[in-house]
Design an enzyme around this catalytic site. Structure first.
Site, short mmCIF file in Angstrom:
data_model
loop_
_atom_site.label_atom_id
_atom_site.label_comp_id
_atom_site.label_asym_id
_atom_site.label_seq_id
_atom_site.Cartn_x
_atom_site.Cartn_y
_atom_site.Cartn_z
CE LYS A 115 -97.23 52.77 5.38
NZ LYS A 115 -97.48 51.34 5.22
CE LYS A 194 -84.56 55.35 5.00
NZ LYS A 194 -85.77 54.74 5.38
CE LYS A 197 -91.52 53.75 -2.60
NZ LYS A 197 -90.84 52.49 -2.59
P1 ADP Z 1 -89.33 54.22 0.55
O1 ADP Z 1 -88.79 54.91 1.79
O2 ADP Z 1 -88.70 54.78 -0.68
O3 ADP Z 1 -90.85 54.22 0.51
P2 ADP Z 1 -89.61 51.49 1.36
O4 ADP Z 1 -90.09 51.93 2.70
O5 ADP Z 1 -90.59 50.85 0.41
O6 ADP Z 1 -88.88 52.73 0.63
O7 ADP Z 1 -88.35 50.55 1.59
C1 ADP Z 1 -88.21 49.23 1.15
C2 ADP Z 1 -86.92 48.70 1.76
O8 ADP Z 1 -85.78 49.51 1.34
C3 ADP Z 1 -86.92 48.75 3.29
O9 ADP Z 1 -86.38 47.55 3.76
C4 ADP Z 1 -86.02 49.90 3.65
O10 ADP Z 1 -85.33 49.67 4.86
C5 ADP Z 1 -85.05 49.97 2.47
N1 ADP Z 1 -84.65 51.38 2.23
C6 ADP Z 1 -85.44 52.35 1.71
N2 ADP Z 1 -84.77 53.53 1.62
C7 ADP Z 1 -83.53 53.32 2.11
C8 ADP Z 1 -82.36 54.15 2.30
N3 ADP Z 1 -82.35 55.44 1.93
N4 ADP Z 1 -81.26 53.61 2.85
C9 ADP Z 1 -81.26 52.29 3.21
N5 ADP Z 1 -82.32 51.45 3.06
C10 ADP Z 1 -83.45 51.95 2.52
#
Ligand code: ADP
Ligand code: TRP
Length: 334
Positions: A115, A194, A197
């Protein structure tokens, strides 16, 4: 079949509209795990404060998160849903845990380093984020914590903190186990990377049909002409279609890719239909819940009351252990 007695807990940050990656990578699996004697799920708004500085946005995201989770099948009769900030005991326990957390444990956390590299301010809150997460987990005597692979390190920190507290002050906290979610379904975003956000490539679960269509049409594909055969295994549209379709439907579309004569536009149309069909009931439930905001708030408040009851018990145990003891006959109840 009755589920074995264990305390399941997980949290998800309300940092934006939940997307298909969040659903298949996390939310769907949380929902499958509900129904234990203690199944606690919370919206981690205190954690989101480390990255969101717009109060209206944070409030809106938290409200959306509750609606999304309930619409997707989180059932208040089988699980306790609440906002993290509605359990103030968690911040009290965070302080107690901070006093025994060794700096090196936090310094090695990759999520903090990541981060910081992405330009998020290195505030003390961001640095000590894993200790708040440890408090979230330990305060409900959680046995099992479903998390994505990126959170396993934080679970290790939680166990280290619990063990250190237990060895200094005597047995107080339950040592939690991670239940690593199956992220083999790494959901690709509109650019083929992948879905996340942070990459601006997401397809939200709940959006207007028009916007969803537009986003699906934006999914990057190669320039193979309509008539030429195509490789389904090299195509993000097909990868996404697989999440929503049964094996027969997947085979049928794969065969059409390989035969040629089908353009990506048609495959995108099929993806849109499959996704709308898959989430159709959830869309209806969400629209219904949006008309009853007071009922959603009631669910969150009832959940928070249950969570506070357990949290108060565990914090009292921790206070007694480390010498912040009150006379047992004067313990205030919540
Ligand atoms: P982002 O990457 O959009 O910020 P988060 O880190 O808040 O998402 O992810 C919340 C949950 O969703 C986590 O447990 C993460 O492993 C899962 N997750 C997020 N993006 C994916 C993806 N593209 N494929 C599989 N799991 C995902
Ligand atoms: N840090 C987790 C994430 O970003 C969210 C979270 C906060 C959490 N507290 C938790 C997850 C406790 C499991 C248990 O995904």
């Amino acid at each position: 079949m009755p589920r074995p007695a264990m305390n399941v807990l997980s949290g998800i940050q309300p940092t934006g509209r939940f997307h298909w990656g969040n659903y298949f990578g996390a939310i769907r699996q949380y929902i499958e795990l509900q129904g234990h004697e203690q199944s606690f799920y919370f919206i981690a708004d205190l954690h989101a404060l480390t990255t969101i500085r717009d109060p209206d946005l944070l409030a809106r995201n938290s409200a959306d998160a509750a609606l999304d989770l309930l619409a997707l099948g989180l059932d208040p009769d089988r699980a306790t849903l609440f906002r993290q900030s509605d359990v103030p005991q968690v911040t009290e326990l965070t302080w107690i845990l901070l006093t025994i957390t060794q700096m090196h444990l936090l310094e090695k956390c990759v999520s903090y380093k990541d981060k910081k590299e992405r330009g998020i301010a290195a505030d003390a809150g961001l640095f000590t984020y894993p200790v708040l997460m440890a408090a979230d987990i330990l305060i409900y005597d959680s046995d099992v914590v479903p998390v994505g692979a990126d959170q396993i390190q934080h679970l290790e920190v939680t166990r280290d903190i619990a063990q250190r507290f237990n060895s200094i002050y005597g047995d107080t906290f339950v040592l939690p186990q991670p239940h690593v979610l199956d992220t083999s379904a790494r959901v690709p975003g509109t650019d083929g990377e992948k879905m996340s956000k942070s990459y601006n490539n997401t397809i939200p679960i709940f959006d207007s049909p028009r916007r969803l269509k537009k986003l699906i049409n934006r999914i990057r594909t190669d320039s193979t002409p309509v008539e030429a055969p195509k490789d389904p295994d090299q195509c993000a549209v097909f990868d996404l279609f697989r999440l929503f379709a049964d094996p027969e439907q997947q085979d049928a579309l794969a065969a059409r890719y390989r035969a040629g004569g089908m353009g990506y536009g048609e495959a995108k149309g099929m993806l849109y239909d499959a996704a709308m069909n898959y989430f159709g009931e959830a869309f209806e439930r969400r629209a219904e819940l949006e008309r009853r905001p007071d009922d959603v708030e009631d669910v969150l408040q009832a959940g928070a009351a249950r969570a506070r009851e357990k949290a108060a018990e565990v914090v009292e145990r921790a206070r007694q252990a480390c010498g912040l003891a009150r006379r047992p006959d004067r313990v205030v109840s919540v």
